[in-house]
Design an enzyme around this catalytic site. Structure first.
Site, short mmCIF file in Angstrom:
data_model
loop_
_atom_site.label_atom_id
_atom_site.label_comp_id
_atom_site.label_asym_id
_atom_site.label_seq_id
_atom_site.Cartn_x
_atom_site.Cartn_y
_atom_site.Cartn_z
CB SER A 144 72.59 28.60 101.48
OG SER A 144 71.72 28.30 102.55
CE1 TYR A 157 77.30 27.30 104.57
CE2 TYR A 157 74.72 28.59 104.82
CZ TYR A 157 75.47 27.62 104.16
OH TYR A 157 74.97 26.66 103.32
#
Length: 274
Positions: A144, A157
């Site tokens: 990401s 995350y």
């Protein structure tokens, strides 16, 4: 070039029961691939496989919890048996959690590390020997832009995705000259179920803001999947499909202190104000 769609590609996609994983499968189907569709949700995997079969492609649905090494080992062996080899592994399965670092309980750290990081590690560890034996292959690790930018209220995350970037970079160096390529996909926002299925803590608006940004994104899952597969076919290591992620990463590399002390507080100040 380590990946070619001139002939049917034999692919394994994790987290393929919906979202980006399903988009990967459908794009692979349009490229006449054979696909093992893996997801912890077998019903979702079977639905994706059904859509692939409607495209005239061979698909096999398998249940797999990527946080369990033995489950990924079974997936690797099944893929060898079903496809006769694997040309492309897409480590896509992922989850999310948000909130201040001190508000996130240890069990949620363990949960996200198991799926987002260990799932990718297990996939690479257990599929690479087969690729080495056949002398070719490609791995797409779905990270990401969060793994490159590490913005506030997303520590678990960010940590897992940054580790996936580091793993991919390391593999790219180790696999040079073997016929096996690596691409790490770093998108920003697009429509997916990851926020709805996530674990969110504290009074952070990060989750609701992310949802709004997902809906506004011009490039959604089908385009992201297409971009990543094209990048893999070109032998590209870093695949950044969204312009905002690409520019922010350039700014961070150019002036990291200014990025964190000036740009990030200004941006997140706007988020807090709603």
């Amino acid at each position: 070039m380590t990946l070619s769609f001139d002939k049917p590609v034999r692919a394994v996609v994790t987290g393929a029961g919906g979202g980006l994983g399903r988009a990967f499968c459908l794009e692979l189907g349009r490229r006449n691939a054979q696909v093992v569709v893996a997801d912890i949700d077998l019903a979702g995997a079977e639905e994706t496989a059904g859509q692939l079969e409607k495209l005239g492609c061979k698909a096999h649905a398998r249940a797999c919890d990527v946080a369990r090494r033995e489950a990924v080992a079974e997936l690797a062996e099944a893929a060898q048996s079903l496809l006769g080899g694997v040309d492309l592994l897409i480590n896509n399965a992922g989850v999310a959690t948000s909130g201040p670092v001190d508000a996130i309980p240890p069990q949620d750290w363990e949960w996200i590390m198991g799926v987002n990081l260990w799932g990718v590690i297990y996939g690479c560890e257990l599929f690479l020997p087969h690729m080495r034996a056949q002398g070719r292959g490609h791995v797409i690790n779905v990270a990401s832009a969060a793994g490159l930018l590490c913005t506030p209220m997303m520590a678990p995350y960010n940590v897992t995705k940054a580790a996936v970037v580091a793993l991919s970079e390391t593999m790219a160096g180790e696999l040079r000259g073997t016929g096996i390529g690596v691409t790490v996909l770093c998108p920003t926002f697009f429509r997916t179920r990851i926020i709805d299925a996530g674990r969110h803590h504290g009074e952070s608006r990060a989750a609701s803001t992310a949802t709004k940004l997902m809906e506004r994104a011009k490039m959604q899952a089908p385009e992201v999947a297409r971009f990543a597969l094209d990048a893999a076919a070109e032998g590209t290591l870093y695949a950044l499909p969204h312009a905002d992620g690409s520019w922010l990463w350039r700014l961070k590399r150019l002036a990291p202190e200014r990025f964190y002390h000036k740009l990030v507080p200004r941006y997140f100040g706007k988020i807090k104000r709603g």
